[in-house]
Design an enzyme around this catalytic site. Structure first.
Site, PDB file in Angstrom:
ATOM      1  N   ARG A 175      53.777  49.698  42.010  1.00  0.00           N
ATOM      2  CA  ARG A 175      53.951  48.233  41.994  1.00  0.00           C
ATOM      3  C   ARG A 175      53.164  47.523  43.091  1.00  0.00           C
ATOM      4  O   ARG A 175      53.482  46.415  43.501  1.00  0.00           O
ATOM      5  CB  ARG A 175      55.425  47.846  42.083  1.00  0.00           C
ATOM      6  CG  ARG A 175      56.229  48.391  40.925  1.00  0.00           C
ATOM      7  CD  ARG A 175      57.577  47.724  40.794  1.00  0.00           C
ATOM      8  NE  ARG A 175      58.288  48.336  39.706  1.00  0.00           N
ATOM      9  CZ  ARG A 175      59.054  49.418  39.828  1.00  0.00           C
ATOM     10  NH1 ARG A 175      59.225  49.969  41.002  1.00  0.00           N
ATOM     11  NH2 ARG A 175      59.647  49.932  38.780  1.00  0.00           N
ATOM     12  N   LYS A 189      40.900  38.525  41.576  1.00  0.00           N
ATOM     13  CA  LYS A 189      40.987  38.822  40.136  1.00  0.00           C
ATOM     14  C   LYS A 189      40.601  40.275  39.929  1.00  0.00           C
ATOM     15  O   LYS A 189      39.537  40.714  40.375  1.00  0.00           O
ATOM     16  CB  LYS A 189      40.045  37.925  39.344  1.00  0.00           C
ATOM     17  CG  LYS A 189      40.605  36.562  39.051  1.00  0.00           C
ATOM     18  CD  LYS A 189      39.737  35.848  38.028  1.00  0.00           C
ATOM     19  CE  LYS A 189      40.232  34.454  37.749  1.00  0.00           C
ATOM     20  NZ  LYS A 189      39.308  33.722  36.868  1.00  0.00           N
ATOM     21  N   GLU A 197      25.311  34.368  39.794  1.00  0.00           N
ATOM     22  CA  GLU A 197      26.541  33.748  40.328  1.00  0.00           C
ATOM     23  C   GLU A 197      26.198  32.818  41.499  1.00  0.00           C
ATOM     24  O   GLU A 197      26.848  31.790  41.691  1.00  0.00           O
ATOM     25  CB  GLU A 197      27.549  34.817  40.776  1.00  0.00           C
ATOM     26  CG  GLU A 197      28.035  35.748  39.657  1.00  0.00           C
ATOM     27  CD  GLU A 197      29.056  35.110  38.697  1.00  0.00           C
ATOM     28  OE1 GLU A 197      29.428  33.930  38.890  1.00  0.00           O
ATOM     29  OE2 GLU A 197      29.462  35.797  37.730  1.00  0.00           O
ATOM     30  N   LYS A 248      33.439  30.001  47.252  1.00  0.00           N
ATOM     31  CA  LYS A 248      34.485  30.685  46.479  1.00  0.00           C
ATOM     32  C   LYS A 248      35.814  30.679  47.235  1.00  0.00           C
ATOM     33  O   LYS A 248      36.878  30.441  46.647  1.00  0.00           O
ATOM     34  CB  LYS A 248      34.063  32.119  46.136  1.00  0.00           C
ATOM     35  CG  LYS A 248      35.162  32.821  45.354  1.00  0.00           C
ATOM     36  CD  LYS A 248      34.713  33.632  44.211  1.00  0.00           C
ATOM     37  CE  LYS A 248      35.921  34.083  43.391  1.00  0.00           C
ATOM     38  NZ  LYS A 248      35.615  35.130  42.457  1.00  0.00           N
ATOM     39  N   GLU A 271      44.372  30.089  39.181  1.00  0.00           N
ATOM     40  CA  GLU A 271      43.719  29.324  38.112  1.00  0.00           C
ATOM     41  C   GLU A 271      44.746  28.498  37.336  1.00  0.00           C
ATOM     42  O   GLU A 271      44.825  28.572  36.119  1.00  0.00           O
ATOM     43  CB  GLU A 271      42.965  30.291  37.182  1.00  0.00           C
ATOM     44  CG  GLU A 271      41.798  29.637  36.473  1.00  0.00           C
ATOM     45  CD  GLU A 271      40.885  30.634  35.789  1.00  0.00           C
ATOM     46  OE1 GLU A 271      40.409  31.573  36.441  1.00  0.00           O
ATOM     47  OE2 GLU A 271      40.666  30.468  34.583  1.00  0.00           O
ATOM     48  N   ARG A 284      40.013  26.403  39.920  1.00  0.00           N
ATOM     49  CA  ARG A 284      39.355  27.712  39.890  1.00  0.00           C
ATOM     50  C   ARG A 284      38.599  27.931  38.575  1.00  0.00           C
ATOM     51  O   ARG A 284      37.614  28.656  38.548  1.00  0.00           O
ATOM     52  CB  ARG A 284      40.381  28.833  40.122  1.00  0.00           C
ATOM     53  CG  ARG A 284      39.713  30.192  40.202  1.00  0.00           C
ATOM     54  CD  ARG A 284      40.617  31.275  40.756  1.00  0.00           C
ATOM     55  NE  ARG A 284      39.870  32.527  40.832  1.00  0.00           N
ATOM     56  CZ  ARG A 284      40.241  33.589  41.520  1.00  0.00           C
ATOM     57  NH1 ARG A 284      41.366  33.556  42.211  1.00  0.00           N
ATOM     58  NH2 ARG A 284      39.503  34.679  41.538  1.00  0.00           N
ATOM     59  N   ASN A 342      34.242  29.579  36.046  1.00  0.00           N
ATOM     60  CA  ASN A 342      33.927  30.201  34.752  1.00  0.00           C
ATOM     61  C   ASN A 342      32.750  29.539  34.049  1.00  0.00           C
ATOM     62  O   ASN A 342      32.468  29.853  32.890  1.00  0.00           O
ATOM     63  CB  ASN A 342      35.161  30.160  33.842  1.00  0.00           C
ATOM     64  CG  ASN A 342      36.324  30.931  34.436  1.00  0.00           C
ATOM     65  OD1 ASN A 342      36.112  31.927  35.118  1.00  0.00           O
ATOM     66  ND2 ASN A 342      37.535  30.468  34.213  1.00  0.00           N
ATOM     67  N   HIS A 351      30.600  31.517  31.722  1.00  0.00           N
ATOM     68  CA  HIS A 351      31.280  32.786  31.432  1.00  0.00           C
ATOM     69  C   HIS A 351      31.856  32.845  30.017  1.00  0.00           C
ATOM     70  O   HIS A 351      32.114  33.932  29.509  1.00  0.00           O
ATOM     71  CB  HIS A 351      32.380  33.044  32.454  1.00  0.00           C
ATOM     72  CG  HIS A 351      31.850  33.472  33.800  1.00  0.00           C
ATOM     73  ND1 HIS A 351      30.961  32.709  34.522  1.00  0.00           N
ATOM     74  CD2 HIS A 351      32.062  34.592  34.540  1.00  0.00           C
ATOM     75  CE1 HIS A 351      30.664  33.331  35.654  1.00  0.00           C
ATOM     76  NE2 HIS A 351      31.318  34.474  35.696  1.00  0.00           N
ATOM     77  N   HIS A 381      30.817  36.187  28.581  1.00  0.00           N
ATOM     78  CA  HIS A 381      31.750  37.274  28.253  1.00  0.00           C
ATOM     79  C   HIS A 381      31.593  37.706  26.793  1.00  0.00           C
ATOM     80  O   HIS A 381      31.664  38.901  26.470  1.00  0.00           O
ATOM     81  CB  HIS A 381      33.194  36.838  28.498  1.00  0.00           C
ATOM     82  CG  HIS A 381      33.572  36.836  29.954  1.00  0.00           C
ATOM     83  ND1 HIS A 381      34.706  36.228  30.432  1.00  0.00           N
ATOM     84  CD2 HIS A 381      32.969  37.376  31.037  1.00  0.00           C
ATOM     85  CE1 HIS A 381      34.784  36.391  31.746  1.00  0.00           C
ATOM     86  NE2 HIS A 381      33.738  37.072  32.133  1.00  0.00           N
ATOM     87  N   HIS A 427      26.727  41.859  33.822  1.00  0.00           N
ATOM     88  CA  HIS A 427      27.554  40.642  33.802  1.00  0.00           C
ATOM     89  C   HIS A 427      26.724  39.410  34.194  1.00  0.00           C
ATOM     90  O   HIS A 427      26.755  38.387  33.505  1.00  0.00           O
ATOM     91  CB  HIS A 427      28.742  40.836  34.740  1.00  0.00           C
ATOM     92  CG  HIS A 427      29.595  39.619  34.883  1.00  0.00           C
ATOM     93  ND1 HIS A 427      30.328  39.102  33.844  1.00  0.00           N
ATOM     94  CD2 HIS A 427      29.808  38.786  35.946  1.00  0.00           C
ATOM     95  CE1 HIS A 427      30.965  38.013  34.257  1.00  0.00           C
ATOM     96  NE2 HIS A 427      30.665  37.797  35.522  1.00  0.00           N
TER      97      HIS A 427
HETATM   98  N1  GLY Z   1      34.856  35.079  38.797  1.00  0.00           N
HETATM   99  C1  GLY Z   1      35.687  33.970  38.556  1.00  0.00           C
HETATM  100  C2  GLY Z   1      36.876  33.896  39.456  1.00  0.00           C
HETATM  101  O1  GLY Z   1      37.005  34.697  40.358  1.00  0.00           O
HETATM  102  O2  GLY Z   1      37.726  33.059  39.253  1.00  0.00           O
END
Ligand code: GLY
Length: 359
Positions: free
Chosen positions: A121, A143, A185, A220, A230, A235, A239, A242, A246, A259
């Site tokens: 956990r 993330k 990025e 960031k 998010e 946040r 994206n 993305h 994706h 990516h």
């Molecule tokens: N890569 C997008 C984020 O970390 O929210």
């Protein structure tokens, strides 16, 4: 370069991001003294000239040590590898006091983070990114997760690291394709948050990456500190590019496109939608295109088509109810969100991403 530390401010879960050359021992070893350490790498990292020394020093410093090694590449980011890694930790009798040290690119970091979030956990995680993309994006912000055949990063957890250690020496030998993928990025941060930074990086990657890394992680860290999970919409701006990116990764088979490469093409689509829907001037849309070309990134991928991409885009994890939450950019440095992109407009954007229509 002088050494820098950026903090991600998250109350009790705040942590430092150390950036500098030759700094790993100084920051990593104190975290491992007398600890139960699981060092996670991929086979590319294990082949680096500096790896033997890192491994030996951690073995000496830790009370208990286990090496978890995975095959390099996006295909490794799956539930079966996740399960094997948890079993390896259990067999090595790593307890709740254990620490996972993730040394590698985005795949290692995302996978190690999800293991750290789940095993017993939750155990501690230290991120030591060795690719530009991991340094400026995936190692920061918590993330973590794995891909499903149905979509990218569809299973995961938030797991903030206790520290991020960006040793620029580890980035020295990056293949040019990996470097370019990281720049996607970096350029994104300029587009969504900082026009001056966009100016700085629009002609290509500087030889000294320290400034772009520091600026990127500052952006960031600021976003994550204000919307860790998010939830407020802030946040979500990260994206940009993305949603299509994706879908490209998934429909072309994870790993064919890095990516950052898929995000580059996705940003072309998002810039076009921004032009058509929220008034991004055509000149700026073309500037974004040129910046990605100058950074040696793909801006089109032949064979992309609406029929394959649209259903995957509809599965995007950022979907809210029936509609996809598109991040668009009305002007450099600012984003807006839109969940009403008409199919015809998406079709047009995908024609551009496929190179069948010019911007
Ligand atoms: N890569 C997008 C984020 O970390 O929210």
């Amino acid at each position: 370069m002088s050494e820098k530390t950026v903090r991600v401010e998250l109350d009790a879960r705040s942590y430092p991001i150390h950036i500098g050359s030759g700094i790993w021992e100084q920051y990593l070893l104190p975290l491992t003294v007398g600890a139960e350490v699981a060092l996670m790498v991929d086979d590319n990292v294990a082949a680096q000239p500096w790896f033997a020394a890192l491994r030996t020093k951690l073995t000496v410093s830790a009370a208990k040590f286990v090496l978890l090694s995975v095959v390099a590449g996006e295909k490794t980011k799956n539930l079966s590898v996740f399960s094997q890694l948890c079993s390896e930790l259990a067999r090595a009798k790593i307890s709740r006091r254990g620490k996972i040290i993730a040394v590698g690119g985005g795949v290692v970091g995302d996978l190690a983070g999800f293991v750290a979030a789940s095993y017993l956990r939750g155990i501690a995680l230290v991120q030591v990114p060795t690719s530009l993309l991991a340094a400026v994006d995936s190692s920061v912000g918590g993330k973590t997760g794995v891909n499903l055949p149905e979509g990218k990063n569809l299973v995961g957890a938030f797991c903030q690291p206790v520290a991020v250690i960006i040793d620029l020496d580890f980035l020295q030998t990056l293949p040019s394709r990996e470097l370019a993928a990281g720049m996607a990025e970096v350029v994104k941060y300029g587009i969504i948050r900082d026009p001056e930074f966009f100016e700085l990086v629009k002609n290509g990657a500087p030889r000294d990456l320290s400034r772009v890394i520091e600026k990127s992680v500052l952006i960031k860290a600021g976003v994550v500190a204000n919307d860790e999970r998010e939830e407020t919409g802030l946040r979500a701006m990260l994206n940009f590019g993305h949603t299509i990116g994706h879908a490209i990764e998934q429909t072309t088979g994870y790993g064919q496109w890095l990516h950052g490469e898929a995000v580059s093409v996705g940003m072309i689509g998002a810039a076009w939608l921004s032009h058509r829907l929220v008034g991004l001037p055509l000149t700026v849309t073309r500037e974004i295109y040129s910046a990605l070309v100058a950074n040696k990134l793909p801006v089109t991928i032949s064979g992309l088509d609406f029929a394959r991409l649209a259903p995957v885009i509809a599965m995007d994890k950022k979907s809210t109810g029936k509609s996809v939450n598109w991040v668009l950019c009305p002007e450099l440095g600012r984003t807006t969100q839109n969940n009403k992109v008409p199919d015809e407009m998406l079709r047009e954007a995908i024609e551009i991403c496929a190179g069948r229509k010019a911007i």
